[in-house]
Design a protein around this motif. Structure first.
Motif, short mmCIF file in Angstrom:
data_model
loop_
_atom_site.label_atom_id
_atom_site.label_comp_id
_atom_site.label_asym_id
_atom_site.label_seq_id
_atom_site.Cartn_x
_atom_site.Cartn_y
_atom_site.Cartn_z
N TYR A 170 0.77 -1.28 -0.13
CA TYR A 170 0.01 -0.03 -0.16
C TYR A 170 0.67 1.34 -0.01
O TYR A 170 0.68 2.42 -0.53
CB TYR A 170 -0.95 -0.04 1.40
CG TYR A 170 -1.70 1.45 1.45
CD1 TYR A 170 -2.98 1.47 0.67
CD2 TYR A 170 -1.23 1.97 2.64
CE1 TYR A 170 -3.40 2.60 1.08
CE2 TYR A 170 -2.13 3.25 2.69
CZ TYR A 170 -3.03 3.67 2.04
OH TYR A 170 -3.66 4.61 2.08
N GLU A 171 1.88 1.19 0.92
CA GLU A 171 2.90 2.21 1.05
C GLU A 171 3.57 2.52 -0.30
O GLU A 171 3.61 3.73 -0.80
CB GLU A 171 4.14 1.96 1.87
CG GLU A 171 4.10 2.58 3.28
CD GLU A 171 5.11 2.14 4.13
OE1 GLU A 171 6.29 1.94 3.79
OE2 GLU A 171 4.74 1.73 5.50
N ILE A 172 4.20 1.57 -1.09
CA ILE A 172 4.93 1.62 -2.50
C ILE A 172 3.97 2.35 -3.40
O ILE A 172 4.23 3.61 -4.08
CB ILE A 172 5.35 0.32 -2.85
CG1 ILE A 172 6.47 0.04 -1.97
CG2 ILE A 172 5.99 0.60 -4.34
CD1 ILE A 172 6.77 -1.40 -1.92
N GLN A 173 2.69 1.86 -3.36
CA GLN A 173 1.68 2.64 -4.31
C GLN A 173 1.41 4.02 -4.03
O GLN A 173 1.44 4.64 -4.94
CB GLN A 173 0.26 1.69 -4.13
CG GLN A 173 0.20 0.46 -5.16
CD GLN A 173 -1.11 -0.25 -4.92
OE1 GLN A 173 -1.92 0.13 -4.04
NE2 GLN A 173 -1.23 -1.20 -5.66
N THR A 174 1.08 4.26 -2.70
CA THR A 174 0.71 5.70 -2.16
C THR A 174 1.82 6.56 -2.44
O THR A 174 1.78 7.65 -2.96
CB THR A 174 0.34 5.69 -0.75
OG1 THR A 174 -0.16 4.57 -0.41
CG2 THR A 174 -0.34 6.81 -0.61
N LYS A 175 3.13 6.14 -2.10
CA LYS A 175 4.44 6.63 -2.45
C LYS A 175 4.35 7.34 -3.92
O LYS A 175 4.95 8.36 -4.02
CB LYS A 175 5.69 5.93 -1.96
CG LYS A 175 6.23 6.42 -0.67
CD LYS A 175 7.70 5.50 -0.28
CE LYS A 175 8.05 6.04 0.88
NZ LYS A 175 9.28 5.19 1.33
N SER A 176 4.46 5.96 -4.74
CA SER A 176 4.44 6.59 -6.14
C SER A 176 3.52 7.55 -6.61
O SER A 176 3.73 8.48 -7.34
CB SER A 176 4.56 5.24 -7.09
OG SER A 176 4.37 4.07 -6.38
N ILE A 177 2.47 7.27 -6.01
CA ILE A 177 1.22 8.32 -6.54
C ILE A 177 1.75 9.60 -5.93
O ILE A 177 1.57 10.54 -6.78
CB ILE A 177 -0.10 7.93 -5.95
CG1 ILE A 177 -0.72 6.56 -6.71
CG2 ILE A 177 -1.10 9.10 -6.04
CD1 ILE A 177 -1.71 5.95 -5.87
N VAL A 178 2.13 9.84 -4.63
CA VAL A 178 2.36 11.05 -4.24
C VAL A 178 3.61 11.75 -5.03
O VAL A 178 3.82 12.81 -5.16
CB VAL A 178 2.66 11.03 -2.53
CG1 VAL A 178 3.25 12.14 -2.19
CG2 VAL A 178 1.55 10.47 -1.84
N GLN A 179 4.47 10.74 -5.21
CA GLN A 179 5.88 11.13 -6.02
C GLN A 179 5.24 11.77 -7.25
O GLN A 179 5.76 12.80 -7.77
CB GLN A 179 6.93 10.19 -5.94
CG GLN A 179 7.87 10.07 -5.03
CD GLN A 179 8.59 8.65 -5.33
OE1 GLN A 179 8.40 7.90 -5.98
NE2 GLN A 179 9.42 8.80 -4.22
N GLY A 180 4.44 11.07 -8.08
CA GLY A 180 3.94 11.50 -9.43
C GLY A 180 3.26 12.84 -9.37
O GLY A 180 3.53 13.90 -10.13
N LEU A 181 2.42 13.23 -8.17
CA LEU A 181 1.80 14.04 -8.15
C LEU A 181 2.75 15.26 -7.76
O LEU A 181 2.43 16.47 -8.51
CB LEU A 181 0.85 14.13 -6.80
CG LEU A 181 -0.44 14.72 -6.59
CD1 LEU A 181 -1.38 14.38 -7.78
CD2 LEU A 181 -1.07 14.72 -5.46
N LEU A 182 3.52 15.04 -6.94
CA LEU A 182 4.51 16.17 -6.54
C LEU A 182 5.44 16.62 -7.79
O LEU A 182 5.42 17.69 -8.11
CB LEU A 182 5.67 15.62 -5.58
CG LEU A 182 6.36 16.58 -4.81
CD1 LEU A 182 5.40 17.22 -3.71
CD2 LEU A 182 7.39 15.76 -4.04
#
Ligand SMILES: Nc1ncnc2c1ncn2[C@@H]1O[C@H](COP(=O)(O)OP(=O)(O)O)[C@@H](O)[C@H]1O
Ligand SMILES: [Mg+2]
Length: 358
Positions: free
Chosen positions: A43-55
């Motif tokens: 879950y963390e990896i998925q969220t992290k990549s979403i957050v990174q992409g968003l950033l």
């Protein structure tokens, strides 16, 4: 900066801050409960990549907004520049701007204001020229009838039209002096108008400054004798240069006349000095008259300016003499100035350059 741009920047900054916080939060929540480690990890990896992409997307968007804002500010810079030039008196500038946004509206109103201003200034200039031309025409018309008045008075005084009585002579003398001062005043007005319009024609020829000075002093000598004033000059050597002899004599005569008016009978001295240098001839008119007070120094060459109006009524003059002298000297590429001390005297000087004038 447009309001939309401000909102975009604000929104981007909020999103970036929120994303960073979320990112940091996720980094610190690692290692909670061993049994759910695998699910949380995924879950963390998925969220992290979403957050990174968003950033990343948000940072790119922020730069895009900043870039377009700077671009949209460029016309405003041109506008500030154009306004500054209007302040300096340069009218009629047009700013190019294609878009029809808020800035486009401002630029449009600036452009129409600039055009209207230029039209008004041009109209005012035309008016001024028309007024000057009218005045020049009127002055010329005023001069014409004075010539026969003065001429016939002269003929009668000389007895060419029969004998005259003493009282007739007195009246005729008055007619003659009044018409000549009126003629002098009108000539000054006409010259000043022509100089203002750039219509005064100069006959610039190779001349000898020495003989110009001699002729001027000769012409003014009778007046100096009547006023009991010593009028001298030191012109000895020939100095050749190109200038309009008649107009330069007009300058010297004006300056001598002013000096004669400023000195006192019996003790008054007016001296015309001629100096030579490789580049120019310098002519000075020095007197031991009343001098010019300090507060009048910067106004002395202005049209119609006189230090003492009551003296003018007594000795004549229009206040145009020095402004005409300045224009004539400057039209020859020379300079005119003075030094004066109240109670001691005044020296007016001007130069005639030796370089060829066009
Ligand atoms: N040599 C001088 N000494 C004192 N005052 C002077 C002298 N030359 C000029 N002025 C002052 O400058 C004024 C302007 O001179 P000018 O333009 O020739 O006008 P005008 O002679 O018709 O009065 C004079 O009215 C006089 O007050
Ligand atoms: Mg004068």
């Amino acid at each position: 900066m447009k309001i939309v741009h401000r909102l975009y920047i604000l929104l981007s900054v909020i999103i970036i801050t929120a994303s960073i916080n979320l990112f940091l939060l996720l980094s610190t929540t690692q290692g909670y409960g061993a049994e759910s480690n695998v699910t949380i990890g995924l879950y963390e990896i998925q969220t992290k990549s979403i957050v990174q992409g968003l950033l990343g997307a948000d940072i790119a968007f922020l730069f895009l907004v900043l870039f377009s804002t700077t671009r949209s500010l460029n016309p405003l810079k041109s506008l500030t520049g154009a306004l500054a030039r209007i302040k300096e008196g340069k009218y009629g500038e047009e700013i190019k701007y294609e878009s029809h946004d808020e800035i486009g509206l401002i630029i449009d109103s600036f452009n129409s204001m600039s055009k209207a201003l230029q039209e008004k200034v041009e109209k005012a200039r035309q008016h001024e020229i028309a007024r000057d031309e009218f005045l020049a025409m009127i002055t010329h018309e005023l001069k014409t009838p004075l010539v026969p008045i003065s001429g016939y008075a002269d003929m009668m005084l000389k007895g060419h039209m029969g004998p005259i009585t003493e009282s007739q002579r007195e009246r005729l003398e008055i007619i003659k002096t009044s018409s000549s001062s009126l003629l002098a005043l009108i000539s000054d007005l006409l010259d000043a108008q022509k100089l203002a319009l750039g219509q005064l024609k100069f006959r610039k020829l190779e001349n000898n400054v020495k003989s110009t000075v001699e002729k001027s002093v000769e012409l003014m000598a009778p007046q100096a004798i009547v006023d009991k004033i010593e009028l001298t000059h030191n012109a000895k050597d020939d100095i050749y240069t190109t200038y309009d002899d008649e107009r330069i004599r007009q300058v010297i005569n004006n300056l001598i006349k002013n000096s004669i008016k400023a000195v006192q009978p019996e003790i008054g001295k007016v001296n015309v000095l001629l100096e030579d240098s490789p580049t120019e001839a310098k002519i000075s008119i020095k007197d031991n008259g009343r001098g010019i007070p300090k507060e009048a120094h910067d106004k002395i060459f202005k049209k119609f300016y006189q230090v003492d109006a009551s003296l003018t009524r007594e000795k004549g003059g229009s206040g145009l003499g020095l402004s005409i002298c300045k224009s004539i000297v400057e039209s020859h590429g020379g300079k005119i100035w003075f030094e004066s001390e109240v109670g001691k005297g005044t020296t007016f000087a001007f130069t005639l350059p030796k370089i060829q004038q066009k």
